[in-house]
Design a protein around this motif. Sequence first.
Motif, PDB file in Angstrom:
ATOM      1  N   GLN A  25      29.365  46.050  55.733  1.00  0.00           N
ATOM      2  CA  GLN A  25      30.511  45.819  56.618  1.00  0.00           C
ATOM      3  C   GLN A  25      30.829  44.320  56.722  1.00  0.00           C
ATOM      4  O   GLN A  25      31.985  43.922  56.673  1.00  0.00           O
ATOM      5  N   GLU A  26      29.797  43.481  56.848  1.00  0.00           N
ATOM      6  CA  GLU A  26      30.010  42.033  56.885  1.00  0.00           C
ATOM      7  C   GLU A  26      30.642  41.554  55.587  1.00  0.00           C
ATOM      8  O   GLU A  26      31.533  40.698  55.606  1.00  0.00           O
ATOM      9  N   TYR A  27      30.189  42.098  54.472  1.00  0.00           N
ATOM     10  CA  TYR A  27      30.729  41.713  53.162  1.00  0.00           C
ATOM     11  C   TYR A  27      32.203  42.109  53.051  1.00  0.00           C
ATOM     12  O   TYR A  27      33.028  41.335  52.577  1.00  0.00           O
ATOM     13  N   GLU A  28      32.529  43.324  53.474  1.00  0.00           N
ATOM     14  CA  GLU A  28      33.909  43.802  53.380  1.00  0.00           C
ATOM     15  C   GLU A  28      34.842  43.031  54.313  1.00  0.00           C
ATOM     16  O   GLU A  28      35.996  42.795  53.979  1.00  0.00           O
ATOM     17  N   ASN A  57      22.081  46.816  46.261  1.00  0.00           N
ATOM     18  CA  ASN A  57      23.500  46.708  45.906  1.00  0.00           C
ATOM     19  C   ASN A  57      23.677  45.581  44.896  1.00  0.00           C
ATOM     20  O   ASN A  57      23.189  44.481  45.089  1.00  0.00           O
ATOM     21  N   VAL A  58      24.422  45.864  43.822  1.00  0.00           N
ATOM     22  CA  VAL A  58      24.643  44.881  42.770  1.00  0.00           C
ATOM     23  C   VAL A  58      26.152  44.694  42.612  1.00  0.00           C
ATOM     24  O   VAL A  58      26.913  45.662  42.607  1.00  0.00           O
ATOM     25  N   PHE A  59      26.562  43.437  42.487  1.00  0.00           N
ATOM     26  CA  PHE A  59      27.979  43.113  42.318  1.00  0.00           C
ATOM     27  C   PHE A  59      28.177  42.490  40.948  1.00  0.00           C
ATOM     28  O   PHE A  59      27.386  41.662  40.507  1.00  0.00           O
ATOM     29  N   ASP A  60      29.265  42.894  40.265  1.00  0.00           N
ATOM     30  CA  ASP A  60      29.563  42.221  39.004  1.00  0.00           C
ATOM     31  C   ASP A  60      30.342  40.934  39.286  1.00  0.00           C
ATOM     32  O   ASP A  60      30.842  40.721  40.391  1.00  0.00           O
ATOM     33  N   LYS A  61      30.430  40.069  38.271  1.00  0.00           N
ATOM     34  CA  LYS A  61      31.044  38.741  38.442  1.00  0.00           C
ATOM     35  C   LYS A  61      32.489  38.846  38.917  1.00  0.00           C
ATOM     36  O   LYS A  61      32.905  38.131  39.814  1.00  0.00           O
ATOM     37  N   LYS A  62      33.229  39.761  38.309  1.00  0.00           N
ATOM     38  CA  LYS A  62      34.647  39.869  38.635  1.00  0.00           C
ATOM     39  C   LYS A  62      34.845  40.266  40.095  1.00  0.00           C
ATOM     40  O   LYS A  62      35.673  39.693  40.808  1.00  0.00           O
ATOM     41  N   GLU A  63      34.078  41.227  40.559  1.00  0.00           N
ATOM     42  CA  GLU A  63      34.187  41.693  41.944  1.00  0.00           C
ATOM     43  C   GLU A  63      33.852  40.570  42.926  1.00  0.00           C
ATOM     44  O   GLU A  63      34.554  40.359  43.923  1.00  0.00           O
ATOM     45  N   LYS A  67      36.384  38.651  45.513  1.00  0.00           N
ATOM     46  CA  LYS A  67      36.040  38.587  46.942  1.00  0.00           C
ATOM     47  C   LYS A  67      36.151  37.154  47.456  1.00  0.00           C
ATOM     48  O   LYS A  67      36.681  36.911  48.549  1.00  0.00           O
ATOM     49  N   ILE A  68      35.662  36.189  46.691  1.00  0.00           N
ATOM     50  CA  ILE A  68      35.735  34.779  47.098  1.00  0.00           C
ATOM     51  C   ILE A  68      37.192  34.340  47.219  1.00  0.00           C
ATOM     52  O   ILE A  68      37.586  33.710  48.204  1.00  0.00           O
ATOM     53  N   LEU A  69      38.005  34.686  46.227  1.00  0.00           N
ATOM     54  CA  LEU A  69      39.402  34.267  46.248  1.00  0.00           C
ATOM     55  C   LEU A  69      40.196  34.941  47.375  1.00  0.00           C
ATOM     56  O   LEU A  69      41.078  34.328  47.974  1.00  0.00           O
ATOM     57  N   LYS A  70      39.871  36.188  47.658  1.00  0.00           N
ATOM     58  CA  LYS A  70      40.598  36.923  48.706  1.00  0.00           C
ATOM     59  C   LYS A  70      40.193  36.494  50.117  1.00  0.00           C
ATOM     60  O   LYS A  70      40.966  36.659  51.061  1.00  0.00           O
ATOM     61  N   CYS A  71      39.009  35.932  50.269  1.00  0.00           N
ATOM     62  CA  CYS A  71      38.543  35.563  51.616  1.00  0.00           C
ATOM     63  C   CYS A  71      39.086  34.214  52.073  1.00  0.00           C
ATOM     64  O   CYS A  71      39.004  33.878  53.245  1.00  0.00           O
ATOM     65  N   LEU A  72      39.661  33.431  51.152  1.00  0.00           N
ATOM     66  CA  LEU A  72      40.143  32.091  51.497  1.00  0.00           C
ATOM     67  C   LEU A  72      41.392  32.178  52.362  1.00  0.00           C
ATOM     68  O   LEU A  72      42.188  33.117  52.245  1.00  0.00           O
ATOM     69  N   ASP A  73      41.565  31.167  53.228  1.00  0.00           N
ATOM     70  CA  ASP A  73      42.723  31.182  54.129  1.00  0.00           C
ATOM     71  C   ASP A  73      44.001  30.767  53.399  1.00  0.00           C
ATOM     72  O   ASP A  73      43.997  30.424  52.223  1.00  0.00           O
ATOM     73  N   ARG A  74      45.094  30.775  54.120  1.00  0.00           N
ATOM     74  CA  ARG A  74      46.430  30.577  53.559  1.00  0.00           C
ATOM     75  C   ARG A  74      46.603  29.217  52.870  1.00  0.00           C
ATOM     76  O   ARG A  74      47.363  29.096  51.912  1.00  0.00           O
ATOM     77  N   THR A  93      32.266  32.437  35.755  1.00  0.00           N
ATOM     78  CA  THR A  93      31.090  32.599  36.603  1.00  0.00           C
ATOM     79  C   THR A  93      31.420  32.212  38.050  1.00  0.00           C
ATOM     80  O   THR A  93      32.332  31.416  38.294  1.00  0.00           O
ATOM     81  N   THR A  94      30.681  32.765  38.974  1.00  0.00           N
ATOM     82  CA  THR A  94      30.895  32.457  40.387  1.00  0.00           C
ATOM     83  C   THR A  94      30.631  30.983  40.664  1.00  0.00           C
ATOM     84  O   THR A  94      31.342  30.353  41.444  1.00  0.00           O
ATOM     85  N   THR A  95      29.647  30.425  39.991  1.00  0.00           N
ATOM     86  CA  THR A  95      29.325  29.004  40.167  1.00  0.00           C
ATOM     87  C   THR A  95      30.479  28.121  39.721  1.00  0.00           C
ATOM     88  O   THR A  95      30.831  27.152  40.401  1.00  0.00           O
ATOM     89  N   SER A  96      31.080  28.443  38.575  1.00  0.00           N
ATOM     90  CA  SER A  96      32.206  27.630  38.106  1.00  0.00           C
ATOM     91  C   SER A  96      33.431  27.816  39.003  1.00  0.00           C
ATOM     92  O   SER A  96      34.195  26.867  39.217  1.00  0.00           O
ATOM     93  N   LEU A  97      33.625  29.017  39.553  1.00  0.00           N
ATOM     94  CA  LEU A  97      34.725  29.248  40.493  1.00  0.00           C
ATOM     95  C   LEU A  97      34.545  28.398  41.744  1.00  0.00           C
ATOM     96  O   LEU A  97      35.476  27.703  42.183  1.00  0.00           O
ATOM     97  N   ILE A  98      33.354  28.413  42.309  1.00  0.00           N
ATOM     98  CA  ILE A  98      33.069  27.599  43.493  1.00  0.00           C
ATOM     99  C   ILE A  98      33.228  26.119  43.150  1.00  0.00           C
ATOM    100  O   ILE A  98      33.754  25.334  43.944  1.00  0.00           O
ATOM    101  N   GLY A  99      32.809  25.729  41.946  1.00  0.00           N
ATOM    102  CA  GLY A  99      32.965  24.340  41.508  1.00  0.00           C
ATOM    103  C   GLY A  99      34.430  23.928  41.457  1.00  0.00           C
ATOM    104  O   GLY A  99      34.799  22.836  41.903  1.00  0.00           O
ATOM    105  N   LYS A 100      35.285  24.788  40.923  1.00  0.00           N
ATOM    106  CA  LYS A 100      36.725  24.499  40.864  1.00  0.00           C
ATOM    107  C   LYS A 100      37.321  24.394  42.272  1.00  0.00           C
ATOM    108  O   LYS A 100      38.129  23.508  42.556  1.00  0.00           O
ATOM    109  N   LEU A 101      36.917  25.299  43.135  1.00  0.00           N
ATOM    110  CA  LEU A 101      37.423  25.267  44.516  1.00  0.00           C
ATOM    111  C   LEU A 101      36.939  24.012  45.245  1.00  0.00           C
ATOM    112  O   LEU A 101      37.690  23.382  45.999  1.00  0.00           O
TER     113      LEU A 101
END
Length: 189
Positions: A25-28, A57-63, A67-74, A93-101
């Motif tokens: 629930q926290e994740y969603e 529970n296992v999450f793939d990279k795309k999911e 999730k990271i991109l959808k949780c960001l504010d406006r 990769t999630t690491t490279s996504l966070i790095g770009k952000l």
Amino acid sequence: MWDTLEVTHEGTNDVKRAREHTLVQEYEMFKMLKGESIVDVQKRLTYIGNHLMSLGNVFDKKELNIKILKCLDRSWQPKVTAILESKDLTFFTTTSLIGKLRENELGMNKLNIQESEDKHVRIIALKTAKHKNNQVSSEESERETISLLSKKFSKFLKKNCNKERYGNKKTSDFNANNYTCYSCGEHGT
């Protein structure tokens, strides 16, 4: 002995299910908080993700990337749109996504600091230019202000002093016997 240790540290199956349900629930419901940095978002999401993975529970990279991109504010919407249109999230990769952000966040912070410094410098420059154009020092302007105030005050006294104290009589009609001294209490001399 092993079963006792397992129940003590991980809880019973019911506790595990309840904990997993809470974490899912926290994740969603996960959203970026107001004023939160990308590093803080990453820490909170990693904490929830690691606990969910420990429960199976296992999450793939795309999911996870979505999730990271959808949780960001406006305020992050332009960057999110650029990433979604330019990159395939399955190979990102999630690491490279966070790095770009994080890179974008640092750039935006630098621009905000530079803009605030530019506003501060402009205000100072306008004040300096004003003094140079008028070529009037602060001492001279203070003298002029004091002179003007004293002239206005003396005009005020000339117009209003006799009217208020002596009932609009001329100074030649003044009779001191009609007035009482406030300090000693004697009638006029």
